[in-house]
Design an enzyme around this catalytic site. Structure first.
Site, short mmCIF file in Angstrom:
data_model
loop_
_atom_site.label_atom_id
_atom_site.label_comp_id
_atom_site.label_asym_id
_atom_site.label_seq_id
_atom_site.Cartn_x
_atom_site.Cartn_y
_atom_site.Cartn_z
N ASN A 182 9.63 31.15 -33.35
CA ASN A 182 10.25 30.05 -34.12
C ASN A 182 9.37 28.82 -33.95
O ASN A 182 9.38 28.19 -32.89
CB ASN A 182 11.67 29.80 -33.57
CG ASN A 182 12.31 28.56 -34.17
OD1 ASN A 182 11.84 28.02 -35.17
ND2 ASN A 182 13.39 28.10 -33.54
N LYS A 209 9.61 26.00 -35.38
CA LYS A 209 10.34 24.73 -35.55
C LYS A 209 9.55 23.78 -36.49
O LYS A 209 8.86 24.25 -37.38
CB LYS A 209 10.63 24.10 -34.20
CG LYS A 209 11.26 25.08 -33.21
CD LYS A 209 11.81 24.42 -32.00
CE LYS A 209 12.33 25.49 -31.06
NZ LYS A 209 13.02 24.94 -29.91
N HIS A 268 20.71 27.88 -35.18
CA HIS A 268 19.98 27.46 -33.98
C HIS A 268 20.68 26.24 -33.39
O HIS A 268 21.20 25.39 -34.13
CB HIS A 268 18.53 27.13 -34.36
CG HIS A 268 17.65 26.96 -33.16
ND1 HIS A 268 17.66 25.82 -32.41
CD2 HIS A 268 16.78 27.80 -32.57
CE1 HIS A 268 16.80 25.96 -31.40
NE2 HIS A 268 16.26 27.17 -31.48
N GLU A 309 19.64 23.57 -32.30
CA GLU A 309 19.13 22.29 -32.82
C GLU A 309 19.80 21.95 -34.16
O GLU A 309 20.03 20.78 -34.47
CB GLU A 309 17.60 22.35 -32.95
CG GLU A 309 16.94 22.29 -31.56
CD GLU A 309 15.63 23.02 -31.45
OE1 GLU A 309 15.01 23.32 -32.49
OE2 GLU A 309 15.22 23.30 -30.31
N GLU A 323 21.08 32.25 -27.07
CA GLU A 323 20.18 31.18 -26.66
C GLU A 323 20.96 30.10 -25.91
O GLU A 323 21.48 29.15 -26.55
CB GLU A 323 19.53 30.55 -27.89
CG GLU A 323 18.64 31.50 -28.65
CD GLU A 323 17.48 30.74 -29.27
OE1 GLU A 323 16.35 31.08 -28.97
OE2 GLU A 323 17.72 29.79 -30.03
N GLY A 370 13.54 25.24 -24.36
CA GLY A 370 12.51 24.22 -24.22
C GLY A 370 12.53 23.50 -22.89
O GLY A 370 11.91 22.45 -22.73
N SER A 380 13.09 29.56 -23.13
CA SER A 380 11.97 29.52 -22.17
C SER A 380 11.42 30.90 -21.82
O SER A 380 11.10 31.18 -20.67
CB SER A 380 12.39 28.76 -20.91
OG SER A 380 12.70 27.41 -21.23
N GLY A 411 10.36 29.84 -28.80
CA GLY A 411 9.94 28.56 -29.37
C GLY A 411 8.54 28.21 -28.89
O GLY A 411 7.53 28.66 -29.43
N GLY A 412 8.49 27.43 -27.81
CA GLY A 412 7.23 26.88 -27.31
C GLY A 412 6.08 27.88 -27.21
O GLY A 412 4.97 27.61 -27.71
C1 PEP Z 1 14.14 28.30 -29.36
O1 PEP Z 1 14.06 27.16 -29.78
O2 PEP Z 1 14.72 29.17 -30.04
C2 PEP Z 1 13.59 28.60 -28.06
C3 PEP Z 1 14.01 29.67 -27.45
O3 PEP Z 1 12.68 27.69 -27.56
P1 PEP Z 1 11.82 27.87 -26.21
O4 PEP Z 1 11.25 29.26 -26.22
O5 PEP Z 1 10.77 26.81 -26.31
O6 PEP Z 1 12.75 27.67 -25.07
#
Ligand code: PEP
Length: 255
Positions: free
Chosen positions: A10, A12, A96, A98, A168, A174, A214, A235-236
């Site tokens: 993802n 973002k 999500h 966010e 999640e 994050g 994460s 994400g990251g």
């Molecule tokens: C996400 O935003 O779906 C996510 C899991 O981010 P991260 O991997 O950065 O924690």
């Protein structure tokens, strides 16, 4: 039947078209001839077309990060399921945290979006998760159940067969603080049990449920060894070709 692992990136609100081209080229270089995982990337809308062109001869699939639940019309700034299907998306991430937090999306709205996604043959990746306070108050299971309830209310049996859930926990997104494999597996097992109770054993066994929060090269192997975890929403670590490849090329096998 074994559920094939799925690793989803993802992006973002990151990567211009130019940056997307470089990243996708680098990711493709890390693909193995025989890939044991399904891989998908969800770039911003502006990069989906170029991603589709670059991924044509690969087995990396495409997803979007959001959509609206109406067919078409005067909804300035929105994107429809039909548009996503037409551009070549297979998945769409919905709900999500966010979007729930910053854009005040309700579980009902998310469920309507997911239903519309299915109407257009897109697979919704429906995200659910509790915040830290809710976890500390031992309300995590209740929160997840409430978030999923809206989906259960409008999804028929044949809709549920096409859904992916992503657990999640908000406190893990994050933050660098992942849920332990045990915590993640336990909640995913709980979600699977809810599906079993409402629908059938067969659907509960075939539905994919991902973990997100994460995920990185240090924890992917252990997470993926857990029986109920079918993959990761990332994400990251999906914003860099090396760190993303370390996830889709993880090397623990449970099947
Ligand atoms: C996400 O935003 O779906 C996510 C899991 O981010 P991260 O991997 O950065 O924690």
């Amino acid at each position: 039947m074994a559920r094939k692992p799925l690793i989803v990136g993802n992006w973002k609100m990151n990567k211009t078209v130019t940056e997307s081209i470089s990243l996708i080229r680098e990711i493709v270089d890390f693909l193995k001839r025989e890939q044991n995982t399904e891989i998908a990337i969800c770039p911003p809308f502006t990069s989906i077309w170029v991603a589709r062109e670059l991924l044509q001869d690969t087995n990396i699939l495409l997803g979007a990060q959001n959509m609206y639940y109406k067919d078409e019309g005067a909804y300035t700034g929105e994107i429809s399921a039909k548009m996503l299907q037409n551009i070549g998306c297979k998945f769409v991430i919905l709900g999500h945290s966010e979007r729930r937090i910053y854009f005040k999306e309700s579980s009902q709205e998310i469920a309507s979006k997911a239903k519309q996604a299915i109407n257009y043959n897109l697979i919704p990746i429906i995200c659910v998760g509790e915040n830290l306070e809710e976890r500390e108050l031992n309300q995590a299971n209740y929160i997840i159940q409430e978030q999923i309830k809206s989906v259960f209310e409008i999804f028929k049996m044949h809709d549920m067969e096409k859904v992916i859930f992503a657990y999640e926990p908000i406190w893990a997104i994050g933050t660098g603080k992942s849920a332990t494999p045990e915590e993640a597996n336990s909640m995913i097992k709980f979600i699977r049990a809810l599906v079993r109770e409402k629908y059938t054993e067969k659907i509960a066994e075939q539905i994919k449920i991902l973990y997100g929060g994460s995920v990185n090269h240090n924890n992917i192997n252990e997470l993926m060894l857990k029986p109920d975890i079918d993959g990761a929403l990332v994400g990251g670590a999906s914003l860099n070709a090396l760190t993303f490849s370390q996830l889709f090329n993880y090397n623990s096998r449970k099947y």
